[in-house]
Design a protein around this motif. Structure first.
Motif, PDB file in Angstrom:
ATOM      1  N   ASN A 173       0.826  -1.215   0.000  1.00  0.00           N
ATOM      2  CA  ASN A 173       0.000   0.000   0.000  1.00  0.00           C
ATOM      3  C   ASN A 173       0.859   1.262   0.000  1.00  0.00           C
ATOM      4  O   ASN A 173       0.512   2.264  -0.650  1.00  0.00           O
ATOM      5  CB  ASN A 173      -0.925   0.002   1.220  1.00  0.00           C
ATOM      6  CG  ASN A 173      -2.015  -1.041   1.118  1.00  0.00           C
ATOM      7  OD1 ASN A 173      -2.390  -1.456   0.019  1.00  0.00           O
ATOM      8  ND2 ASN A 173      -2.527  -1.482   2.254  1.00  0.00           N
ATOM      9  N   GLU A 177       0.709   4.226  -2.835  1.00  0.00           N
ATOM     10  CA  GLU A 177       0.491   5.631  -2.501  1.00  0.00           C
ATOM     11  C   GLU A 177       1.664   6.500  -2.942  1.00  0.00           C
ATOM     12  O   GLU A 177       1.481   7.610  -3.431  1.00  0.00           O
ATOM     13  CB  GLU A 177       0.266   5.767  -0.997  1.00  0.00           C
ATOM     14  CG  GLU A 177      -1.069   5.177  -0.534  1.00  0.00           C
ATOM     15  CD  GLU A 177      -1.245   5.274   0.963  1.00  0.00           C
ATOM     16  OE1 GLU A 177      -0.348   5.847   1.631  1.00  0.00           O
ATOM     17  OE2 GLU A 177      -2.276   4.787   1.473  1.00  0.00           O
ATOM     18  N   ASP A 180       1.372   7.254  -6.543  1.00  0.00           N
ATOM     19  CA  ASP A 180       0.053   7.769  -6.921  1.00  0.00           C
ATOM     20  C   ASP A 180      -0.724   6.775  -7.808  1.00  0.00           C
ATOM     21  O   ASP A 180      -1.244   7.124  -8.859  1.00  0.00           O
ATOM     22  CB  ASP A 180       0.219   9.105  -7.663  1.00  0.00           C
ATOM     23  CG  ASP A 180      -1.094   9.875  -7.751  1.00  0.00           C
ATOM     24  OD1 ASP A 180      -1.973   9.632  -6.889  1.00  0.00           O
ATOM     25  OD2 ASP A 180      -1.243  10.688  -8.676  1.00  0.00           O
ATOM     26  N   VAL A 182      -3.101   4.511  -6.302  1.00  0.00           N
ATOM     27  CA  VAL A 182      -4.247   3.993  -5.559  1.00  0.00           C
ATOM     28  C   VAL A 182      -5.550   4.201  -6.314  1.00  0.00           C
ATOM     29  O   VAL A 182      -6.409   3.307  -6.381  1.00  0.00           O
ATOM     30  CB  VAL A 182      -4.332   4.645  -4.165  1.00  0.00           C
ATOM     31  CG1 VAL A 182      -5.622   4.223  -3.460  1.00  0.00           C
ATOM     32  CG2 VAL A 182      -3.114   4.274  -3.338  1.00  0.00           C
TER      33      VAL A 182
END
Length: 535
Positions: A173, A177, A180, A182
């Protein structure tokens, strides 16, 4: 207008008469079955002939090329086994031969991890790449394969296990993030997604094909997963003649024992009482002379190791299991594999830690894979009531599933070929019986034709069964809703059912309820004609 109506009526009558005089679906299924058998026999014969002809078609240069290529491959493999480099000259020869050998050997089989050293990094080197077990394939490992192909077929099952990730979800995760990804690229997640899930999200609807016909397992085994994992979308098409079923044993048996779970130093869970019972059952099976393959699967690594250790300590059992293609392991090692008999050690019982319980609850797919590795027989060793009350939904549901199967078997054991009398007899509350089935049964009885209502055959319940000498007839009475809902899916299910009954030596005659209502004598005559033909 009247003329058009008359023509429509005339055309309807012509088509109705044509349909009425045509072969029945069962007769067409018999013809199709015979044709399929002939095609299979011819295909095998042509394949054998092609194998005989192929060497004669190879030129002297082709033969030398194949010999050189095999030699180079052996040098590379031996070097890999010894953890040494095969040498620059060997690899140079390999890449020189590879483009030429592809003209002779057009189909290649490699693992995703070995493609780097076996196939040139060349765009569209293959016309088509087929990736099987794609639900267990991570996306990153598949990209080099996809680069080498013009087209791709991705095969997998999102209800089975994904790959074991080398990074945890938190790290994954953070990477999503950081770059960029997600919002628009979440399905490319390394830890949480698979190649199958990615491909399914990118395909058009028309490019997704669901394989509905299940051919591996006995219906009692696959029916649980079909209901709880696949929304009853699977059609059980297993040929029971190909199953190595232990004599006199049910497809699913639960050996109910009250165990005790402990947590070993290395983590996980162990149930020693289950371990001993699993090994006892293995000894019983091999002592019966069973000649099929056998496996043991369990959710926990520690339990698998303990079972393996106990087997190793019994030399005679270990030696005999070697001839059974035997393996004991966790579910992850069994994905894509199968055995005739699978023993499932659930471990779930008193003392199961919250951590282990949570692990099982979060991994329903693990349970699905564990159960569906069995072809002919699934033996569950564990605490049945403990599983039912565990709070782990799939364990509870499966314990109830086995309980219902046992009740069904008790009903079937009471089924005997006997004279039930002139009135339609009581049947199980689960059997759906129409009024016209009862009327037809009683009318046939009046004419001396004694049938058996709701006769159980494999996974099917026949409306009325008739036995004449060694001949068997299934009489089906179809209600109005059957014909209204008759579409391609129902046709396919009927064909699978007919094929199975044909394999078991049954004939089938279907009657519409209105046909019985409006032409009872004609329907009875059809049955009497069958009796006369087979007497």
């Amino acid at each position: 207008s009247n003329y058009n109506q008359m023509m429509d009526l005339w055309n309807y009558r012509v088509m109705l008469e044509s349909l009425s005089s045509s072969d029945s679906i069962f007769e067409l299924t018999q013809q199709e079955s015979n044709i399929r058998k002939l095609i299979s026999e011819n295909s095998n014969r042509f394949w054998q002939l092609w194998l005989q002809l192929l060497p004669e078609r190879l030129s002297k240069n082709d033969r030398k090329m194949i010999g050189d290529y095999i030699t180079v491959l052996e040098l590379i493999v031996r070097s890999d086994e010894k953890q040494r480099s095969a040498g620059r000259n060997v690899w140079a020869q390999y890449y020189k031969l590879l483009p030429q050998i592809t003209n002779i050997l057009s189909c290649w089989a490699v693992t995703s991890l070995s493609v780097r050293s076996k196939i040139p990094f060349e765009s569209c080197f293959f016309d088509l790449v087929i990736i099987d077990e794609a639900s267990q394939c991570d996306i990153a490992s598949a990209i080099p394969l996809l680069y080498r192909a013009e087209r791709a077929v991705i095969i997998g099952d999102d209800k089975q296990l994904t790959h074991i990730s080398t990074i945890n979800e938190r790290e994954d995760n953070q990477l999503l993030e950081k770059y960029d990804l997600v919002e628009n690229f979440l399905v490319w997640s390394y830890a949480s997604s698979s190649l199958f899930r990615l491909a399914a999200s990118l395909c058009d609807r028309d490019d997704v094909v669901q394989l509905k016909d299940h051919h591996r397992s006995h219906a009692d085994i696959i029916s649980y997963s079909n209901k709880y994992f696949y929304n009853n979308s699977l059609r059980v098409a297993t040929n029971y003649d190909n199953l190595n079923i232990p004599d006199g044993e049910a497809a699913i048996r639960w050996i109910d024992i009250k165990g005790k779970v402990v947590r070993p130093a290395g983590g996980g869970s162990i149930n020693n009482i289950e371990v001993e019972k699993v090994v006892d059952e293995l000894e019983r099976i091999v002592n019966t002379g069973y000649n099929g393959s056998i496996g043991v699967v369990t959710p926990f690594r520690a339990q698998a190791n303990r079972i393996r250790d106990l087997i190793f300590s019994k030399q005679e059992l270990y030696d005999r299991l070697l001839n059974k293609d035997f393996i004991v392991d966790t579910v992850h090692k069994f994905q894509g594999d199968e055995r005739d008999i699978m023993i499932f050690s659930s471990v779930v019982s008193a003392g199961l830690s919250q951590g282990s319980s949570g692990f099982l609850a979060r991994n329903g797919n693990l349970f699905n894979v564990a159960l569906t590795r069995a072809r002919a027989s699934l033996i569950v060793v564990g605490d049945q009531m403990g599983c039912y009350n565990s709070g782990i939904s799939h364990f509870s549901q499966f314990a109830n599933h086995v309980k219902m199967l046992n009740e069904k078997r008790l009903v079937e054991k009471e089924q005997t070929i006997e004279d039930y009398g002139p009135k339609f007899p009581p049947v199980s509350s689960r059997d759906v019986v129409s009024d016209w089935e009862k009327v037809f049964y009683e009318k046939l009885y009046e004419r001396g034709v004694k049938t058996l209502p709701q006769y159980k055959v494999d996974k099917y319940s026949l409306d009325l069964a008739l036995f004449i000498n060694d001949k068997k007839l299934d009489i089906e009475v179809d209600g109005e809703t059957y014909h209204r809902g008759w579409d391609g899916e129902l046709l396919r299910r009927d064909k699978i059912r007919n094929n199975r009954l044909i394999e078991l030596g049954w004939d089938v005659q279907r009657f519409w309820v209105y046909e019985i209502r409006d032409n009872m004598i004609g329907c009875v005559n059809k049955i009497e004609n069958w009796i006369e033909k087979n007497s």
